[in-house]
Structures are given as structure tokens and as C-alpha cells.
Design a protein around this motif. Structure first.
Motif, PDB file in Angstrom:
ATOM      1  N   GLN A 140       0.811  -1.212   0.000  1.00 26.88           N
ATOM      2  CA  GLN A 140       0.000   0.000   0.000  1.00 26.88           C
ATOM      3  C   GLN A 140       0.849   1.269   0.000  1.00 26.88           C
ATOM      4  O   GLN A 140       0.316   2.366   0.092  1.00 26.88           O
ATOM      5  N   LYS A 141       2.154   1.138  -0.102  1.00 28.89           N
ATOM      6  CA  LYS A 141       3.007   2.302  -0.236  1.00 28.89           C
ATOM      7  C   LYS A 141       3.275   2.512  -1.721  1.00 28.89           C
ATOM      8  O   LYS A 141       3.795   1.629  -2.394  1.00 28.89           O
ATOM      9  N   TYR A 142       2.897   3.674  -2.238  1.00 28.54           N
ATOM     10  CA  TYR A 142       3.027   3.901  -3.666  1.00 28.54           C
ATOM     11  C   TYR A 142       3.739   5.220  -3.927  1.00 28.54           C
ATOM     12  O   TYR A 142       3.674   6.177  -3.149  1.00 28.54           O
ATOM     13  N   ILE A 157       9.638   4.473  -4.990  1.00 29.67           N
ATOM     14  CA  ILE A 157       9.727   3.459  -3.948  1.00 29.67           C
ATOM     15  C   ILE A 157      10.661   2.356  -4.436  1.00 29.67           C
ATOM     16  O   ILE A 157      10.987   2.283  -5.627  1.00 29.67           O
ATOM     17  N   GLN A 205       1.799   9.657  -4.651  1.00 29.26           N
ATOM     18  CA  GLN A 205       2.687   9.322  -3.555  1.00 29.26           C
ATOM     19  C   GLN A 205       1.848   9.253  -2.281  1.00 29.26           C
ATOM     20  O   GLN A 205       1.022  10.127  -2.026  1.00 29.26           O
ATOM     21  N   SER A 230       0.461   6.280   1.140  1.00 29.81           N
ATOM     22  CA  SER A 230       0.424   4.936   1.699  1.00 29.81           C
ATOM     23  C   SER A 230      -0.959   4.667   2.263  1.00 29.81           C
ATOM     24  O   SER A 230      -1.283   5.050   3.387  1.00 29.81           O
ATOM     25  N   SER A 231      -1.786   4.032   1.469  1.00 27.90           N
ATOM     26  CA  SER A 231      -3.151   3.736   1.890  1.00 27.90           C
ATOM     27  C   SER A 231      -3.781   2.784   0.897  1.00 27.90           C
ATOM     28  O   SER A 231      -3.345   2.680  -0.244  1.00 27.90           O
ATOM     29  N   SER A 265      -5.049  10.651   2.650  1.00 24.56           N
ATOM     30  CA  SER A 265      -3.819   9.866   2.756  1.00 24.56           C
ATOM     31  C   SER A 265      -2.851  10.092   1.595  1.00 24.56           C
ATOM     32  O   SER A 265      -1.708   9.667   1.651  1.00 24.56           O
TER      33      SER A 265
END
Length: 342
Positions: free
Chosen positions: A64-66, A88, A135, A137-138, A160
Motif C-alpha cells: 500500500q506504499k506507492y 519506492i 505518492q 500509503s493507503s 492519505s
């Protein structure tokens, strides 16, 4: 401001191109390195450099981190460059669709925002957009149109999201037919029970136009799992617009929204008579029009003519004079402050 026609300077005698468009879906690419550049070539060259509307049709990440961004550079009559960037460590798989248009009824712009509200100008309140950079994280990413006021669209972005980049297209209701398709999946839907295999939902809607060029993009998604995988595919037109959206493997999509844009090419619309300036009462070359082909034409008008858009032939210049003030009009302008010719 009132002007009278002064002079039309002629330096060369050929016209703008006819309205032209080309669309293509690129193959999926997986970013291992930070940057990847693709050279895109048109099947046939444009006479003028087109605008490029680009949409994201596939996004796949392990968690979920993009962090990614898609950019367009070096647009010319023969093609352009697509630049993919990721921020990332994990690989990211992306797929894009693009639409190249030479049509003065259409505008394309790119916006990057680090805030939760984004204000963008739109013409005729007729627009579509696609996410081409993120960018955060969700498991939830979304954009809502809060209101449209005085030519601006106010977009609210999910809290988020740290950065979001959009490609926005807007233009005449005679050229663009945008539609946003939101949907959700209930907890007992077979899609949520699907594991280790593709799970796509089909949808369709009526579009009463003839043979449009279709382009679609992802504008919102919500997942229940740790991986993010979403794809819009099989977009086609056969009396109705048909499409599929879904996920695969163990990513469970429960809510999504896509934008579907139908572009109608007007093959009879020639961009400018080769020797005449064309003036239009309304933005995007709509409403009543008049042509100024030689000095003295303006004086023959029965009454004053108010115009908001104009087309001046290539390599020519149209001058309007009011006392000692001279205003020069060149090129193609789809929406300007009202000018009065008398």
C-alpha cells in the motif's frame, strides 16, 4: 474594448491541418529502475504538434506504499516521449492509454498537487481526468469534484495521498463526451471470494454518437488487501460503451471509479481558410462566425461583431486598431475575453 479592422498581413498561403486524432494503448511496463523512457511514434505525422491526453489503465504494486509519476515531453508532429518514474524500492507495473489530438475545441493540461484540494480551470464544465502520479500509503485513493464555479473545478483528494498528478482534458460539448463510472462491490459478491485468479466486472452505458474514439482512466480505488492491483480493459463501442474493470491474484477491490471519454472527430472541420481570419461568437468556435479575408471586410459588417474565439491562418497576423492602440491576433485561441469588432 472596441476595435476596427486595420490590416491582415499575409506572408504565406497554406492552411492549418484538418482536425486529426490518434489513440493507442501501450503495453504494460514494470519499473525496476527509477526511470524508464519510451519513444512514441504516430502512425501518420500531424501538420501541427497535437495535445496529448494520457490515462492510467493498469496499476499493480506489492503493498500500500506507492510512489510513481508519468510525464510527457518532446511533443512534436511525429511523436513524443513517455517518461515513467518511481519513488519506492518495490517494482511497479503500469499501463497507459494516450490520445493525441489536433483540434482547437480541446485543451489538455497536467496538474501536480501536494494539497488535498486542487483547483483547475475547465472549459464549458465539460472535462475528464485520470490519475498519472501518486505518492502516499493507503488502500484508498480517490478524487471528488466538489463544485464547478466560474470556469474552475474544485477537486477534493483523499487525505492519505501526499502527492497526486492528474491529466485533465476539457473542451467543447460537440467534441468531448466524458462520463465517470463509480461502483462498489458488496461483501457477498463473488468477486471478493475470488482468489489467485482474475476477477473483472463488466459494465456498459449508452452513448448516442457515431463511432467515437474511446479512452479510459482510473480515478479512484479502494482495496481490502495489502496489494494494489487494478485494471481497466476491453474498452470498446458497439451501440454501447463496454468495459471491464477489476483485479487479479489476492487483491480485493471493493470500490472504484473510472473516467470514460468519447472523443468525436469532425472530419469536415478544416482549421482555417488559407486566406481568411475566422471569428466566432462563442468559445470553442461555436455560435455565429464571420470571416475577414482582406482589408475593408470589417467595415462592410452591418453591425458590430462580438467574438470569443478565433483562428488566424498559419504565418499570418491579424491586427485590430482602436485609435493608437493596436492588438495583434495570431494562431488559434479557443476562449478569450470578449472582443468587439465594429
Amino acid at each position: 474594448m472596441n476595435f476596427r479592422f486595420l490590416i491582415l498581413l499575409i506572408t504565406i498561403t497554406f492552411a492549418y491541418d484538418k482536425v486529426k486524432a490518434e489513440s493507442q494503448t501501450e503495453k504494460s511496463i514494470t519499473l525496476e529502475d527509477e526511470t524508464l523512457i519510451q519513444d512514441i511514434k504516430f502512425s501518420e505525422a500531424f501538420l501541427e504538434a497535437p495535445v496529448i491526453y494520457i490515462t492510467l489503465t493498469k496499476l499493480s504494486m506489492a503493498g500500500q506504499k506507492y510512489g510513481f509519476e508519468i510525464d510527457i515531453t518532446d511533443v512534436n508532429t511525429k511523436g513524443f516521449k513517455l517518461i515513467y518514474r518511481k519513488y519506492i524500492n518495490d517494482p511497479i507495473t503500469l499501463q497507459v492509454q494516450w490520445l493525441a489530438i489536433f483540434d482547437p475545441r480541446v485543451e489538455v493540461a497536467y496538474y501536480t498537487s501536494f494539497k488535498q484540494q486542487l483547483i483547475v480551470p475547465v472549459y464549458e464544465d465539460n472535462f475528464a481526468y485520470s490519475i498519472i502520479g501518486l505518492q502516499g500509503s493507503s488502500s484508498q485513493v480517490g478524487i471528488q469534484v466538489e463544485k464547478i464555479d466560474n470556469g474552475n473545478a474544485y477537486l477534493q483528494v483523499t487525505n492519505s495521498v501526499k502527492m497526486i498528478k492528474l491529466c485533465i482534458i476539457s473542451g467543447s460539448k460537440h467534441a468531448l463526451y466524458p462520463k465517470f463510472i463509480p461502483f462498489s462491490v458488496s461483501n457477498n459478491h463473488p468477486w471478493l471470494k475470488e482468489q489467485k485468479g482474475k476477477a473483472f466486472i463488466n459494465f456498459s452505458y449508452d452513448l448516442n454518437v457515431n463511432q467515437p474514439i474511446l479512452i479510459g482512466g482510473i480515478t479512484e480505488f479502494l482495496f481490502k488487501s495489502q496489494s494494489i492491483k487494478i485494471q481497466l480493459q476491453n474498452l470498446k463501442y458497439d451501440d454501447k460503451v463496454l468495459a471491464e474493470i477489476g483485479t487479479w491474484n489476492d487483491a480485493q477491490l471493493v470500490q472504484a471509479q473510472v473516467s470514460i471519454l468519447a472523443y468525436i472527430i469532425d472530419e469536415d472541420l478544416i482549421i482555417s481558410d488559407k486566406n481568411c481570419v475566422e471569428l466566432f461568437e462563442q468559445c470553442y468556435f461555436q455560435g455565429k462566425s464571420t470571416k475577414i479575408c482582406k482589408e475593408g471586410d470589417a467595415q462592410s459588417l452591418e453591425k458590430e461583431f462580438k467574438f470569443r474565439s478565433f483562428i488566424v491562418p498559419r504565418y499570418k497576423q491579424f491586427e485590430l486598431a482602436n485609435n493608437k492602440d493596436v492588438q495583434q491576433l495570431m494562431g488559434i485561441e479557443s476562449c478569450v475575453d470578449e472582443i468587439i469588432l465594429k
